[in-house]
Design a protein around this motif. Structure first.
Motif, PDB file in Angstrom:
ATOM      1  N   GLU A  14       0.832  -1.203   0.000  1.00  0.00           N
ATOM      2  CA  GLU A  14       0.000   0.000   0.000  1.00  0.00           C
ATOM      3  C   GLU A  14       0.865   1.252   0.000  1.00  0.00           C
ATOM      4  N   GLU A  30      -2.397   3.826  -7.960  1.00  0.00           N
ATOM      5  CA  GLU A  30      -3.662   3.976  -7.244  1.00  0.00           C
ATOM      6  C   GLU A  30      -4.417   5.126  -7.886  1.00  0.00           C
ATOM      7  N   GLU A  83      -6.941   0.125  -8.899  1.00  0.00           N
ATOM      8  CA  GLU A  83      -5.512  -0.106  -8.750  1.00  0.00           C
ATOM      9  C   GLU A  83      -5.009  -0.857  -9.985  1.00  0.00           C
TER      10      GLU A  83
END
Length: 243
Positions: A14, A30, A83
């Motif tokens: 992430e 993202e 994503e």
């Protein structure tokens, strides 16, 4: 179920940021708003609602530059929410943050970049005449750029000493550097007995040069240095239009 495929180091990484490296060979974008441009065919997976559209050259001028110079990439525009995972032939991925900066990149090494950046194909000044036309993609503004290298690169500080790089190994550099082409063509080159190192890009000024440990053969790759110049000289009078 058990497998080393479920190890922590193989799980999705992430943020922070919109361009997130997943490992040395893959990155994730993202996408929540706006547009990101990426190399066509570089998407290996995505999650969410993402649209992929062909990116045109951006006007007649850019189209002409791409056709004449061979520089520039087939680009796709990615919009929506989700994503997107990108990679290119198992090459190493690196992310550069531009903050009102400008870099000059070999188009073959560009994987993706923010739509906020202005892109243009430009003649590498100081190297264009003798090489017959050496062109790079310049990215300017504030945003992120993902590049790929064939192997682990090194970063050279051009301000520390005279810096010379094989044109095929030069990935990108500070746009403000002064560049000249160093040519060493003697009698040996005329008879086919060369070292294969007849041309180098000479960098001067304050800035960096990123060099990959392989040659992508953009500069022709011919063994005969005289042949190399001829093969890279298709522009003729069109060179002035691209300055």
């Amino acid at each position: 179920m058990r497998s080393d495929l479920f190890a922590q180091e193989l799980q999705e990484v992430e943020g922070p940021g919109n361009f997130v490296k997943q490992n040395s060979k893959m990155m994730k974008i993202e996408l929540s708003q706006g547009t990101v441009k990426a190399l066509q065919g570089s998407m290996v997976a995505y999650q969410g609602n993402v649209n992929f559209e062909h990116q045109g050259a951006g006007g007649v001028g850019k189209w002409l530059k791409q056709k004449v110079t061979g520089e520039g990439l087939p680009i796709m525009r990615m919009t929506g929410t989700g994503e997107i995972f990108l990679a290119k032939n198992g090459m190493d991925v690196h992310v550069i943050e531009l903050e009102n900066d400008s870099i000059s990149c070999n188009g073959a090494n560009i994987l993706a970049y923010s739509d906020t950046l202005q892109d243009d194909i430009q003649l590498v000044r100081g190297a264009g005449m003798m090489s017959g036309g050496l062109f790079n993609t310049t990215l300017t503004g504030t945003g992120q750029v993902a590049i790929v290298t064939d192997g682990t690169p090194i970063l050279l500080n051009a301000g520390e000493a005279p810096t010379f790089v094989d044109p095929d190994a030069a990935v990108c550099w500070s746009a403000g550097l002064q560049i000249n082409l160093k040519a060493d063509i003697g009698m040996k080159a005329l008879f086919g007995r060369t070292s294969g190192e007849e041309f180098q890009l000479a960098f001067n000024g304050q800035g960096f040069v990123i060099v990959q440990p392989s040659e992508n053969m953009r500069f022709g790759g011919a063994q005969d240095a005289g042949q190399q110049v001829q093969q890279q000289s298709p522009l003729g009078g069109l060179g002035n239009l691209l300055r």
